[in-house]
Design a protein around this motif. Sequence first.
Motif, PDB file in Angstrom:
ATOM      1  N   THR A   1       0.882  -1.171   0.000  1.00  0.00           N
ATOM      2  CA  THR A   1       0.000   0.000   0.000  1.00  0.00           C
ATOM      3  C   THR A   1       0.914   1.214   0.000  1.00  0.00           C
ATOM      4  O   THR A   1       2.137   1.076   0.147  1.00  0.00           O
ATOM      5  CB  THR A   1      -0.866   0.006   1.284  1.00  0.00           C
ATOM      6  OG1 THR A   1      -1.617   1.215   1.350  1.00  0.00           O
ATOM      7  CG2 THR A   1      -0.017  -0.057   2.535  1.00  0.00           C
TER       8      THR A   1
ATOM      9  N   LYS B   1      -8.644  -8.827   3.600  1.00  0.00           N
ATOM     10  CA  LYS B   1      -9.722  -8.190   4.367  1.00  0.00           C
ATOM     11  C   LYS B   1      -9.666  -8.723   5.799  1.00  0.00           C
ATOM     12  O   LYS B   1      -8.713  -9.382   6.180  1.00  0.00           O
ATOM     13  CB  LYS B   1     -11.067  -8.500   3.702  1.00  0.00           C
ATOM     14  CG  LYS B   1     -11.109  -7.948   2.276  1.00  0.00           C
ATOM     15  CD  LYS B   1     -12.466  -7.992   1.663  1.00  0.00           C
ATOM     16  CE  LYS B   1     -12.935  -9.417   1.508  1.00  0.00           C
ATOM     17  NZ  LYS B   1     -14.241  -9.501   0.864  1.00  0.00           N
TER      18      LYS B   1
ATOM     19  N   SER C   1     -10.086  -2.713  10.880  1.00  0.00           N
ATOM     20  CA  SER C   1     -10.164  -3.277   9.535  1.00  0.00           C
ATOM     21  C   SER C   1      -8.794  -3.242   8.859  1.00  0.00           C
ATOM     22  O   SER C   1      -8.069  -2.251   8.957  1.00  0.00           O
ATOM     23  CB  SER C   1     -11.154  -2.469   8.693  1.00  0.00           C
ATOM     24  OG  SER C   1     -11.029  -2.857   7.343  1.00  0.00           O
TER      25      SER C   1
ATOM     26  N   ASP D   1      -8.782  -4.149   5.516  1.00  0.00           N
ATOM     27  CA  ASP D   1      -9.251  -4.283   4.128  1.00  0.00           C
ATOM     28  C   ASP D   1      -8.555  -3.229   3.259  1.00  0.00           C
ATOM     29  O   ASP D   1      -8.793  -2.034   3.427  1.00  0.00           O
ATOM     30  CB  ASP D   1     -10.770  -4.080   4.115  1.00  0.00           C
ATOM     31  CG  ASP D   1     -11.367  -4.313   2.737  1.00  0.00           C
ATOM     32  OD1 ASP D   1     -10.596  -4.357   1.752  1.00  0.00           O
ATOM     33  OD2 ASP D   1     -12.603  -4.439   2.654  1.00  0.00           O
ATOM     34  N   ASN D   2      -7.689  -3.679   2.353  1.00  0.00           N
ATOM     35  CA  ASN D   2      -7.029  -2.721   1.437  1.00  0.00           C
ATOM     36  C   ASN D   2      -7.511  -2.921  -0.004  1.00  0.00           C
ATOM     37  O   ASN D   2      -6.807  -2.609  -0.950  1.00  0.00           O
ATOM     38  CB  ASN D   2      -5.493  -2.802   1.521  1.00  0.00           C
ATOM     39  CG  ASN D   2      -4.943  -4.146   1.067  1.00  0.00           C
ATOM     40  OD1 ASN D   2      -5.655  -5.143   1.039  1.00  0.00           O
ATOM     41  ND2 ASN D   2      -3.662  -4.183   0.742  1.00  0.00           N
ATOM     42  N   THR D   3      -8.734  -3.492  -0.154  1.00  0.00           N
ATOM     43  CA  THR D   3      -9.258  -3.754  -1.501  1.00  0.00           C
ATOM     44  C   THR D   3     -10.150  -2.614  -2.012  1.00  0.00           C
ATOM     45  O   THR D   3     -10.584  -2.647  -3.150  1.00  0.00           O
ATOM     46  CB  THR D   3     -10.091  -5.057  -1.538  1.00  0.00           C
ATOM     47  OG1 THR D   3     -11.252  -4.875  -0.704  1.00  0.00           O
ATOM     48  CG2 THR D   3      -9.303  -6.253  -1.051  1.00  0.00           C
ATOM     49  N   SER D   4     -10.435  -1.635  -1.143  1.00  0.00           N
ATOM     50  CA  SER D   4     -11.349  -0.559  -1.570  1.00  0.00           C
ATOM     51  C   SER D   4     -10.564   0.535  -2.298  1.00  0.00           C
ATOM     52  O   SER D   4      -9.330   0.606  -2.199  1.00  0.00           O
ATOM     53  CB  SER D   4     -12.043   0.039  -0.352  1.00  0.00           C
ATOM     54  OG  SER D   4     -11.065   0.665   0.446  1.00  0.00           O
ATOM     55  N   ASP D   5     -11.314   1.420  -2.974  1.00  0.00           N
ATOM     56  CA  ASP D   5     -10.672   2.496  -3.739  1.00  0.00           C
ATOM     57  C   ASP D   5      -9.785   3.376  -2.864  1.00  0.00           C
ATOM     58  O   ASP D   5      -8.795   3.922  -3.337  1.00  0.00           O
ATOM     59  CB  ASP D   5     -11.738   3.357  -4.429  1.00  0.00           C
ATOM     60  CG  ASP D   5     -12.313   2.633  -5.641  1.00  0.00           C
ATOM     61  OD1 ASP D   5     -11.748   1.575  -6.018  1.00  0.00           O
ATOM     62  OD2 ASP D   5     -13.310   3.109  -6.197  1.00  0.00           O
ATOM     63  N   GLU D   6     -10.163   3.522  -1.602  1.00  0.00           N
ATOM     64  CA  GLU D   6      -9.369   4.363  -0.692  1.00  0.00           C
ATOM     65  C   GLU D   6      -7.885   3.933  -0.696  1.00  0.00           C
ATOM     66  O   GLU D   6      -6.983   4.761  -0.631  1.00  0.00           O
ATOM     67  CB  GLU D   6      -9.951   4.221   0.731  1.00  0.00           C
ATOM     68  CG  GLU D   6      -9.203   5.008   1.766  1.00  0.00           C
ATOM     69  CD  GLU D   6      -9.593   4.619   3.201  1.00  0.00           C
ATOM     70  OE1 GLU D   6     -10.606   3.904   3.392  1.00  0.00           O
ATOM     71  OE2 GLU D   6      -8.867   5.041   4.117  1.00  0.00           O
ATOM     72  N   TYR D   7      -7.649   2.618  -0.779  1.00  0.00           N
ATOM     73  CA  TYR D   7      -6.271   2.122  -0.820  1.00  0.00           C
ATOM     74  C   TYR D   7      -5.800   1.853  -2.247  1.00  0.00           C
ATOM     75  O   TYR D   7      -4.645   2.110  -2.587  1.00  0.00           O
ATOM     76  CB  TYR D   7      -6.149   0.829   0.002  1.00  0.00           C
ATOM     77  CG  TYR D   7      -6.242   1.110   1.478  1.00  0.00           C
ATOM     78  CD1 TYR D   7      -5.136   1.590   2.179  1.00  0.00           C
ATOM     79  CD2 TYR D   7      -7.441   0.937   2.171  1.00  0.00           C
ATOM     80  CE1 TYR D   7      -5.223   1.887   3.526  1.00  0.00           C
ATOM     81  CE2 TYR D   7      -7.536   1.231   3.519  1.00  0.00           C
ATOM     82  CZ  TYR D   7      -6.424   1.709   4.197  1.00  0.00           C
ATOM     83  OH  TYR D   7      -6.513   2.008   5.524  1.00  0.00           O
TER      84      TYR D   7
ATOM     85  N   GLU E   1     -12.658  -9.292  -6.382  1.00  0.00           N
ATOM     86  CA  GLU E   1     -11.920  -8.100  -5.917  1.00  0.00           C
ATOM     87  C   GLU E   1     -10.523  -8.048  -6.551  1.00  0.00           C
ATOM     88  O   GLU E   1     -10.067  -6.974  -6.974  1.00  0.00           O
ATOM     89  CB  GLU E   1     -11.819  -8.114  -4.390  1.00  0.00           C
ATOM     90  CG  GLU E   1     -13.140  -7.698  -3.750  1.00  0.00           C
ATOM     91  CD  GLU E   1     -13.317  -8.209  -2.330  1.00  0.00           C
ATOM     92  OE1 GLU E   1     -14.150  -7.630  -1.631  1.00  0.00           O
ATOM     93  OE2 GLU E   1     -12.662  -9.190  -1.934  1.00  0.00           O
TER      94      GLU E   1
ATOM     95  N   ARG F   1     -10.850  -7.160 -10.255  1.00  0.00           N
ATOM     96  CA  ARG F   1     -11.146  -5.737 -10.444  1.00  0.00           C
ATOM     97  C   ARG F   1      -9.849  -4.916 -10.403  1.00  0.00           C
ATOM     98  O   ARG F   1      -9.630  -4.022 -11.223  1.00  0.00           O
ATOM     99  CB  ARG F   1     -12.098  -5.248  -9.337  1.00  0.00           C
ATOM    100  CG  ARG F   1     -12.499  -3.793  -9.469  1.00  0.00           C
ATOM    101  CD  ARG F   1     -13.326  -3.338  -8.265  1.00  0.00           C
ATOM    102  NE  ARG F   1     -12.513  -2.868  -7.157  1.00  0.00           N
ATOM    103  CZ  ARG F   1     -12.160  -1.601  -6.957  1.00  0.00           C
ATOM    104  NH1 ARG F   1     -12.550  -0.661  -7.791  1.00  0.00           N
ATOM    105  NH2 ARG F   1     -11.416  -1.263  -5.929  1.00  0.00           N
TER     106      ARG F   1
END
Length: 258
Positions: free
Chosen positions: A147, A187, A194, A196-202, A239, A242
């Motif tokens: 990340t 996740k 949490s 979870d580094n799969t969201s757009d934030e990361y 995920e 994507r």
Amino acid sequence: MSTVIYPSPIFGPIHSRRLGVSLGINLLPSDGKVCSFDCIYCECGFNSDHRPKKPMPTREEVYEVLENRLKDMSVNGPKPDVFTFAGNGEPTAHPHFPEIINDTLELRDKYFPNAKVSVLSNSTFIHRPKVFEALNKIDNNILKLDTVSAEYIDMVDRPAGHYDVNEIISHLKVFNGNLIIQTMFMKGTYQGKSVDNTSDEYVLPWIETVKSIAPRQVMIYTIDRETPDQDLLKASHEELDRIVELLAREGIYATASY
Ligand code: SF4
């Protein structure tokens, strides 16, 4: 199932998800783990649970054991696709890592000239000129960047000493594309927070940074074996796919291991 401590200095060959028939070269002690990170997902377990009593193998020992194994494999098989520096921690932490890379390339050329040499590293010693030079000589220079969030790295990768992600990114750029970025997506939670580094934030800032590093490939993966923290979860196929697709849109070649 439990976490794994690998034999040293040679283990396998094993069939690797990412690399094919892989002969492992472990430059860390055979009875514990030595790493400049202490990742909560490490298949070798937490550093504090596996403090070694034995030393790292010497350069001479690695040469001798590797050559004997290659002689045997050239008669009895199997033929390795790749020699992979991995195992109980960070391979570039070995004080003679650069010399051992030279020895390995020599033995590879002698016994299995078509095999590749790969190093899986957490990138913490790439600022050392001799480590940089050695990594530049091998076929697959696979460097971790989970990340670009310093906070996430502190929580998940848990560097043992000084670690500045921006410095690491600057050093990754100096490879001029001769590198593969490796990133763990997952996740779940660690100590109630949490991970979870799969969201757009990361994912989105990480992709911007990967673009600026311009690696020849990105390998993303998720948890495959038991982890020391019990509350971690795999990222799903969807995920990971994507993220591969988002990288492809930016012209970056990426593969996922599920
Ligand atoms: S960098 Fe690799 S060996 Fe070190 S703690 Fe993390 S997963 Fe384990």
